[in-house]
Design an enzyme around this catalytic site. Structure first.
Site, short mmCIF file in Angstrom:
data_model
loop_
_atom_site.label_atom_id
_atom_site.label_comp_id
_atom_site.label_asym_id
_atom_site.label_seq_id
_atom_site.Cartn_x
_atom_site.Cartn_y
_atom_site.Cartn_z
N GLY A 8 -60.89 56.07 18.35
CA GLY A 8 -60.64 54.59 18.76
C GLY A 8 -61.58 53.47 17.59
N ASN A 9 -61.77 52.42 18.08
CA ASN A 9 -62.45 51.57 17.04
C ASN A 9 -63.73 51.79 16.80
OD1 ASN A 9 -60.27 49.37 17.00
ND2 ASN A 9 -60.61 49.22 19.35
N THR A 10 -64.57 52.45 17.51
CA THR A 10 -66.00 52.63 17.40
C THR A 10 -66.41 54.35 17.47
OG1 THR A 10 -66.56 52.51 19.66
CG2 THR A 10 -66.61 50.60 18.12
N TYR A 86 -41.94 48.37 27.99
CA TYR A 86 -42.63 47.53 27.15
C TYR A 86 -41.70 46.88 25.99
CZ TYR A 86 -47.27 45.90 25.55
OH TYR A 86 -48.27 45.03 25.00
N ASP A 95 -53.83 54.52 23.10
CA ASP A 95 -54.86 55.07 24.19
C ASP A 95 -54.34 54.34 25.31
OD1 ASP A 95 -55.27 52.26 22.94
OD2 ASP A 95 -57.20 52.41 23.23
N ARG A 96 -53.68 53.20 25.72
CA ARG A 96 -53.28 52.17 26.75
C ARG A 96 -52.23 53.42 27.24
NH1 ARG A 96 -51.25 46.64 25.25
NH2 ARG A 96 -50.97 46.54 27.69
N ASP A 116 -59.09 50.30 31.62
CA ASP A 116 -59.83 50.89 30.59
C ASP A 116 -61.12 50.00 30.06
OD1 ASP A 116 -60.93 52.22 28.39
OD2 ASP A 116 -58.98 53.06 27.76
N THR A 119 -64.16 48.66 24.37
CA THR A 119 -64.29 47.41 23.45
C THR A 119 -63.57 46.27 23.77
OG1 THR A 119 -64.60 49.00 21.71
CG2 THR A 119 -64.05 46.72 21.05
#
Length: 242
Positions: A8-10, A86, A95-96, A116, A119
């Site tokens: 993920g981002n962090t 989509y 992740d979604r 979710d 962040t």
């Protein structure tokens, strides 16, 4: 055994699944292939999947391809066990998508809203037919606290606390109450409106702040912090089966 990596981002989550059951789950702030050596020594890992919101690390990918019999880097071309309508699948966060797959795996044949709380806060809708129709993205709790501090002259940087009132009696509490209650009302608004459109809607809550918000929501929630990992494992098994 399956090796599951969610970058993920962090932070990066790493999990081992044994015959569909989560055997171990670890979280790393800094991550590279050297950290995986211990897992390969302890577990007989033969299959793996990786999801990342970052640019893929080619050295890490080479390591995984050399160590595993089957390895998948999740992208929009990888087959998944739900339908996706989509409009821009190449921009859909993996992740979604994995969270949607995980919820559908745990509750097949149901209308599902997956929230979710990380962040960013993401909302995903999966119809009972197993079709992912889309969702929304908004700033997460920590992101909102940081934004108020960064884009104002005098507001302090604050963090969540367990006791949050409806109205703040000082500036710090006003920020905490505004952010936390704002998110709660946002979540409850989505749940209420989508429940009107989709009968017997089930709600899944995941992410780092899932349990923080679970007890604040009025509707019964399925809180599962490992939902993305479960979804990634299901995608991996689906590709092995097919």
């Amino acid at each position: 055994m399956n090796l599951i990596i969610e970058q993920g981002n962090t932070s990066t989550k790493v999990a081992v699944f044994n015959e569909g059951s989560l055997a171990v789950s670890l979280v790393y702030k800094e991550f590279d292939s050297a950290l995986l050596d211990a897992l390969f020594d302890e577990y007989e890992l033969t299959k793996g999947i990786m999801s990342t919101v970052l640019l893929p690390n080619e050295k890490l990918l080479t390591y995984l391809r050399n160590r595993l019999d089957t390895f998948i880097l999740l992208d929009e071309k990888v087959p998944i066990p739900i339908s996706v309508v989509y409009e821009t699948p190449e921009t859909l966060g993996k992740d979604r998508l994995a969270a949607a797959v995980g919820a559908n795996y745990l509750q097949p044949g149901k209308n599902l809203l997956v929230i979710d709380a990380g962040t960013a806060i993401t909302y995903e809708l999966v119809e009972a037919s197993g079709t992912y129709v889309g969702g929304n993205i908004s700033p997460g709790m920590t992101t909102r606290f940081k934004a108020l501090h960064a884009y104002t002259e005098r507001l302090p940087l604050v963090f969540e606390q367990d006791d949050v009132s409806l109205l703040g009696s000082n500036t710090i509490r006003a920020i905490q109450s505004g952010v936390v209650n704002g998110i709660v009302y946002e979540m409850e608004g989505y749940i209420r409106e989508l429940s009107l459109k989709y009968s017997e809607l089930l709600v899944f809550l995941t992410g780092g702040h899932s349990f923080y918000f679970e007890r604040r929501l009025k509707k019964r929630i399925f809180a599962n912090v490992n939902l993305v990992l479960i979804g990634l494992n299901r995608i991996l098994e689906y590709n092995v089966e097919n």
